[in-house]
Design a protein around this motif. Structure first.
Motif, PDB file in Angstrom:
ATOM      1  N   TYR A  35      37.944  29.446  37.878  1.00  0.00           N
ATOM      2  CA  TYR A  35      36.979  28.482  37.360  1.00  0.00           C
ATOM      3  C   TYR A  35      36.150  29.125  36.263  1.00  0.00           C
ATOM      4  O   TYR A  35      36.100  30.350  36.130  1.00  0.00           O
TER       5      TYR A  35
ATOM      6  N   LEU B   9      34.860  36.374  44.756  1.00  0.00           N
ATOM      7  CA  LEU B   9      34.026  35.671  43.777  1.00  0.00           C
ATOM      8  C   LEU B   9      34.332  36.135  42.356  1.00  0.00           C
ATOM      9  O   LEU B   9      34.423  35.328  41.424  1.00  0.00           O
TER      10      LEU B   9
ATOM     11  N   VAL C 113      30.539  29.383  35.689  1.00  0.00           N
ATOM     12  CA  VAL C 113      29.686  29.769  36.815  1.00  0.00           C
ATOM     13  C   VAL C 113      29.368  31.252  36.674  1.00  0.00           C
ATOM     14  O   VAL C 113      30.231  32.102  36.871  1.00  0.00           O
TER      15      VAL C 113
ATOM     16  N   GLN D  27      28.010  29.836  42.567  1.00  0.00           N
ATOM     17  CA  GLN D  27      29.146  29.718  43.481  1.00  0.00           C
ATOM     18  C   GLN D  27      28.846  30.529  44.738  1.00  0.00           C
ATOM     19  O   GLN D  27      28.466  31.704  44.649  1.00  0.00           O
TER      20      GLN D  27
ATOM     21  N   ARG E 156      29.873  32.156  48.557  1.00  0.00           N
ATOM     22  CA  ARG E 156      30.970  32.653  49.404  1.00  0.00           C
ATOM     23  C   ARG E 156      30.357  33.127  50.715  1.00  0.00           C
ATOM     24  O   ARG E 156      29.550  34.069  50.725  1.00  0.00           O
TER      25      ARG E 156
ATOM     26  N   GLY F  65      27.522  34.470  41.335  1.00  0.00           N
ATOM     27  CA  GLY F  65      28.177  34.338  42.628  1.00  0.00           C
ATOM     28  C   GLY F  65      27.244  34.846  43.717  1.00  0.00           C
ATOM     29  O   GLY F  65      26.636  35.907  43.570  1.00  0.00           O
TER      30      GLY F  65
END
Length: 249
Positions: A19, A82, A22, A51, A53, A25
């Motif tokens: 992606y 990530l 972004v 993002q 995780r 992370g």
């Protein structure tokens, strides 16, 4: 299918990404309590995409017992996932992960900012003579000199925390999402007041715990003191990873 090129990788070249767009992370502890807006774990906190995780098996009770480094590999794995997916920098939802700062940064291909505690040395250098930083934390008894030394902070930095019997600590440990905002707010303000009363030399607070950030403005309003937290850290971090582009004049 076409893709945009993305940012250059550190050291040159282009990174492969799943992606795009972004920058930040966020490694999340596995938790189920309520994360209010202002908390790093609430996506509405951020004016830019992030993002998440979840590091499965990293529970709240583990975060005050990281000294044996048994969870380090799990955080490394989450970090690498990530990075491989497309983020440009890594942070976390627990300030106690300061203990892993050196280890995570050393094996990462992007910058890593594990903890709001990274701000302690910088904030200390901004204060007037005779003033120093105080740290407000989830659990004062668990925040050691090793955490501070891991981020280059003075191990003698004064520390104050939420009491073991507080709803703040109970709800986080138990995963209870029913505690009202006002309850946490009053407990945090009381803990901040006790920290400041115990050491009049404190000229600014750095909040270790990412769950304290929704209440930073309330601390400043009541006590008239600057507060730096996980949100201020991530805004600073993001500003370096994605500098604002000024149009030529």
């Amino acid at each position: 299918m076409t893709t945009s090129p993305g940012l250059p990788a550190q050291g040159g070249g282009r990174r492969r990404r799943t992606y795009y767009g972004v920058t930040i992370g966020i490694l999340m502890v596995e938790t189920y309590f309520r994360r209010f807006v202002g908390d790093i774990g609430n996506a509405e906190t951020w004016p830019f995409p992030v993002q998440y995780r979840i590091v499965r098996g990293a529970l709240p009770r583990d975060m005050t017992q990281l000294q044996d480094f048994r969870l380090l590999d799990a955080f490394k794995q989450g970090m690498q996932e990530l990075i491989e997916a497309g983020v440009d920098g890594i942070t976390t939802t627990c300030g106690f992960l300061a203990l892993y700062q050196r280890e995570l940064a050393a094996c990462s291909s992007v910058p890593v900012a594990t903890s709001a505690l990274l701000q302690v040395p910088v904030v200390g250098r901004t204060l007037p003579g005779g003033k120093r930083v105080g740290v407000l934390t989830y659990a004062a008894e668990a925040l050691s000199a090793a955490h501070l030394e891991a981020v280059g902070a003075d191990p003698a930095t004064p520390i104050g925390g939420l009491p073991p019997g507080s709803e703040f600590r109970r709800a986080i440990a138990a995963g209870d999402d029913s505690v009202p905002y006002e309850t946490w707010r009053e407990e945090v303000l009381q803990a901040a007041g006790e920290l400041l009363a115990a050491d009049p030399s404190i000229g600014a607070i750095v909040s270790e715990c990412t769950n304290l950030t929704p209440f930073s403005a309330a601390i400043t309003e009541r006590f008239g003191i600057p507060v730096f937290d996980a949100v201020s850290l991530v805004h600073w971090f993001h500003a370096g990873l994605r500098p604002f582009a000024f149009p030529p004049r």
